[in-house]
Motif scaffolding. Sequence first.
Motif, PDB file in Angstrom:
ATOM      1  N   PRO A  13     -23.209 -32.406  35.420  1.00  0.00           N
ATOM      2  CA  PRO A  13     -22.593 -33.148  34.306  1.00  0.00           C
ATOM      3  C   PRO A  13     -21.095 -32.899  34.235  1.00  0.00           C
ATOM      4  CG  PRO A  13     -24.542 -31.914  33.582  1.00  0.00           C
ATOM      5  CD  PRO A  13     -24.220 -31.434  34.964  1.00  0.00           C
ATOM      6  N   LEU A  14     -20.392 -33.866  33.676  1.00  0.00           N
ATOM      7  CA  LEU A  14     -18.965 -33.698  33.452  1.00  0.00           C
ATOM      8  C   LEU A  14     -18.720 -32.613  32.418  1.00  0.00           C
ATOM      9  CD1 LEU A  14     -17.847 -37.431  33.258  1.00  0.00           C
ATOM     10  CD2 LEU A  14     -17.376 -35.822  35.102  1.00  0.00           C
ATOM     11  N   LEU A  15     -17.568 -31.974  32.495  1.00  0.00           N
ATOM     12  CA  LEU A  15     -17.191 -30.987  31.503  1.00  0.00           C
ATOM     13  C   LEU A  15     -17.079 -31.651  30.129  1.00  0.00           C
ATOM     14  CD1 LEU A  15     -14.407 -29.088  33.486  1.00  0.00           C
ATOM     15  CD2 LEU A  15     -16.821 -28.454  33.244  1.00  0.00           C
ATOM     16  N   ALA A  16     -17.290 -30.874  29.078  1.00  0.00           N
ATOM     17  CA  ALA A  16     -17.277 -31.418  27.715  1.00  0.00           C
ATOM     18  C   ALA A  16     -15.955 -32.111  27.404  1.00  0.00           C
ATOM     19  CB  ALA A  16     -17.554 -30.303  26.709  1.00  0.00           C
ATOM     20  N   LEU A  17     -14.841 -31.533  27.827  1.00  0.00           N
ATOM     21  CA  LEU A  17     -13.541 -32.131  27.543  1.00  0.00           C
ATOM     22  C   LEU A  17     -13.372 -33.454  28.274  1.00  0.00           C
ATOM     23  CD1 LEU A  17     -10.841 -31.997  26.134  1.00  0.00           C
ATOM     24  CD2 LEU A  17      -9.971 -30.576  28.011  1.00  0.00           C
ATOM     25  N   ASP A  18     -13.884 -33.544  29.506  1.00  0.00           N
ATOM     26  CA  ASP A  18     -13.806 -34.805  30.238  1.00  0.00           C
ATOM     27  C   ASP A  18     -14.675 -35.869  29.570  1.00  0.00           C
ATOM     28  OD1 ASP A  18     -12.051 -33.791  32.112  1.00  0.00           O
ATOM     29  OD2 ASP A  18     -13.652 -33.099  33.439  1.00  0.00           O
ATOM     30  N   GLN A  19     -15.819 -35.465  29.044  1.00  0.00           N
ATOM     31  CA  GLN A  19     -16.666 -36.409  28.317  1.00  0.00           C
ATOM     32  C   GLN A  19     -15.952 -36.921  27.076  1.00  0.00           C
ATOM     33  OE1 GLN A  19     -20.828 -35.311  27.795  1.00  0.00           O
ATOM     34  NE2 GLN A  19     -20.665 -33.807  29.444  1.00  0.00           N
ATOM     35  N   GLU A  20     -15.219 -36.037  26.412  1.00  0.00           N
ATOM     36  CA  GLU A  20     -14.480 -36.438  25.214  1.00  0.00           C
ATOM     37  C   GLU A  20     -13.311 -37.362  25.559  1.00  0.00           C
ATOM     38  OE1 GLU A  20     -11.487 -34.373  21.923  1.00  0.00           O
ATOM     39  OE2 GLU A  20     -12.925 -33.120  23.021  1.00  0.00           O
ATOM     40  N   ILE A 240     -11.931 -44.044  36.084  1.00  0.00           N
ATOM     41  CA  ILE A 240     -12.892 -45.146  36.129  1.00  0.00           C
ATOM     42  C   ILE A 240     -14.306 -44.620  36.347  1.00  0.00           C
ATOM     43  CG2 ILE A 240     -13.567 -47.238  37.351  1.00  0.00           C
ATOM     44  CD1 ILE A 240     -10.979 -47.477  35.674  1.00  0.00           C
ATOM     45  N   ALA A 241     -14.454 -43.684  37.279  1.00  0.00           N
ATOM     46  CA  ALA A 241     -15.787 -43.133  37.561  1.00  0.00           C
ATOM     47  C   ALA A 241     -16.355 -42.420  36.344  1.00  0.00           C
ATOM     48  CB  ALA A 241     -15.710 -42.182  38.755  1.00  0.00           C
ATOM     49  N   ALA A 242     -15.530 -41.637  35.657  1.00  0.00           N
ATOM     50  CA  ALA A 242     -16.013 -40.899  34.489  1.00  0.00           C
ATOM     51  C   ALA A 242     -16.424 -41.848  33.376  1.00  0.00           C
ATOM     52  CB  ALA A 242     -14.922 -39.942  33.997  1.00  0.00           C
ATOM     53  N   ILE A 301     -13.616 -34.054  38.585  1.00  0.00           N
ATOM     54  CA  ILE A 301     -14.490 -35.169  38.216  1.00  0.00           C
ATOM     55  C   ILE A 301     -15.126 -35.796  39.452  1.00  0.00           C
ATOM     56  CG2 ILE A 301     -14.507 -37.506  37.237  1.00  0.00           C
ATOM     57  CD1 ILE A 301     -12.313 -36.512  35.289  1.00  0.00           C
ATOM     58  N   LEU A 302     -14.321 -36.085  40.452  1.00  0.00           N
ATOM     59  CA  LEU A 302     -14.844 -36.781  41.632  1.00  0.00           C
ATOM     60  C   LEU A 302     -15.812 -35.924  42.429  1.00  0.00           C
ATOM     61  CD1 LEU A 302     -11.603 -38.603  42.798  1.00  0.00           C
ATOM     62  CD2 LEU A 302     -13.571 -39.581  41.590  1.00  0.00           C
ATOM     63  N   SER A 303     -15.611 -34.607  42.434  1.00  0.00           N
ATOM     64  CA  SER A 303     -16.552 -33.744  43.156  1.00  0.00           C
ATOM     65  C   SER A 303     -17.947 -33.824  42.547  1.00  0.00           C
ATOM     66  CB  SER A 303     -16.055 -32.290  43.142  1.00  0.00           C
ATOM     67  OG  SER A 303     -15.987 -31.789  41.817  1.00  0.00           O
ATOM     68  N   ARG A 304     -18.040 -34.242  41.289  1.00  0.00           N
ATOM     69  CA  ARG A 304     -19.326 -34.415  40.625  1.00  0.00           C
ATOM     70  C   ARG A 304     -19.880 -35.832  40.783  1.00  0.00           C
ATOM     71  NH1 ARG A 304     -16.937 -30.275  37.710  1.00  0.00           N
ATOM     72  NH2 ARG A 304     -18.355 -28.898  36.562  1.00  0.00           N
TER      73      ARG A 304
END
Length: 396
Positions: A13-20, A240-242, A301-304
């Motif tokens: 999963p993306l980190l919480a801050l990236d999700q925000e 864009i991916a996120a 982000i992209l590594s995920r």
Amino acid sequence: MIERNKSISRGKPLLALDQEMFGPAAAVKALEMLRLHPSYRPSPLRSLGEVAATTGVRSVHIKDESGRFGLGSFKSLGGAYAVVCLALEEAGRVLGRPVLPGELLDPDVRAVVRNINVGCATDGNHGRSVAAGANLAGCQANIFVHEGVSPERIAAIARFGANVIEVDGNYDDAVAEAERVCHANSWIIVSDTSWPGYERIPRLVMQGYTAMVSEILDEMAELPTHVFLQAGVGGFAAAIAANLTLRSGTSRPKFIIVEPDRAACLFASNEADAPVKITPVEPTVMAMLECYEPSMLAWGILSRLAEAYMTVRDPDAIAAMKQLARAENGRSRVVAGESGGAGLAGLLAAASDPQGRELLGLNANSRVLLFNTEGATDPSIYKSLTGVDPRILVPA
């Protein structure tokens, strides 16, 4: 060349801050702010039926950023957005109250903002966006350009009243000089790449890009199954991916990262399963993608999320430019700069390779999304590469 994502972070999963920062609510905020601009309108989403037929997929759509705000690039959504956000924050701090975007012309706000200096390094498009944002907000922009940036791109930046500083060397040399001078003068660095300790402002830049996804989803009846995303440091691709991932859940598309073979820092980072800086070689015509070290934030982000990484050659990019310049039933002419057609170049290369098709799962049911990230930001270069005058390619 195509390789599957090798990262141990893949699928996490993306980190919480990236999700925000890149979730649906953030995209709504970005679009609402951009709509305040008097010249705002959604960029076109064009159907490329001929490309779909020749590549053996169900559909191909391209988000055409060549006319965005008259700046000719998707980056007008990022740098300018971040500068305005920062100007509003600083005005709010000094005035002791929240300052809304509609107050940018308020005399008290202007008095604070005119003392702000922002700076960045650029290949052309990001610097132009930062300069435009500074011009809109009423602050001063200081833009560092390397020796590979054409006089036409420098002039386009200077038209917004920016202080243009020329630096010997390549893009990475300009980044280093921008960081040095900005720190020495207490200017705010508005970079589209990140490094340890510097992530918040690149996140704002990337947040501006998510407005494209909102516009796309307003038009597309179905989510794409495959998204080819060209990358320099990776900020656009990661944003864009996120955002698409956070909007689509388990139905998320496969994201394929496309880079010039002469500047493939994300491809090399995938090989190492860690962000690496590569050694510059011969310059690529895809100048907006000519970066040798990925953004730490983008890599996280992209590594995920990336399905695969691939490289394309200069002739592939030029061929994609020429193909996009052709009219399809008079409807789908697209003026794509040297870097703007790289996503299409990636699709064409993958679709013509049986192993690539299998690796990516490209088939007759695939719905492909591409981005034309820039128009003919340098018309003379465009004409020399394609043989076509971009001024006659007015979309029907």
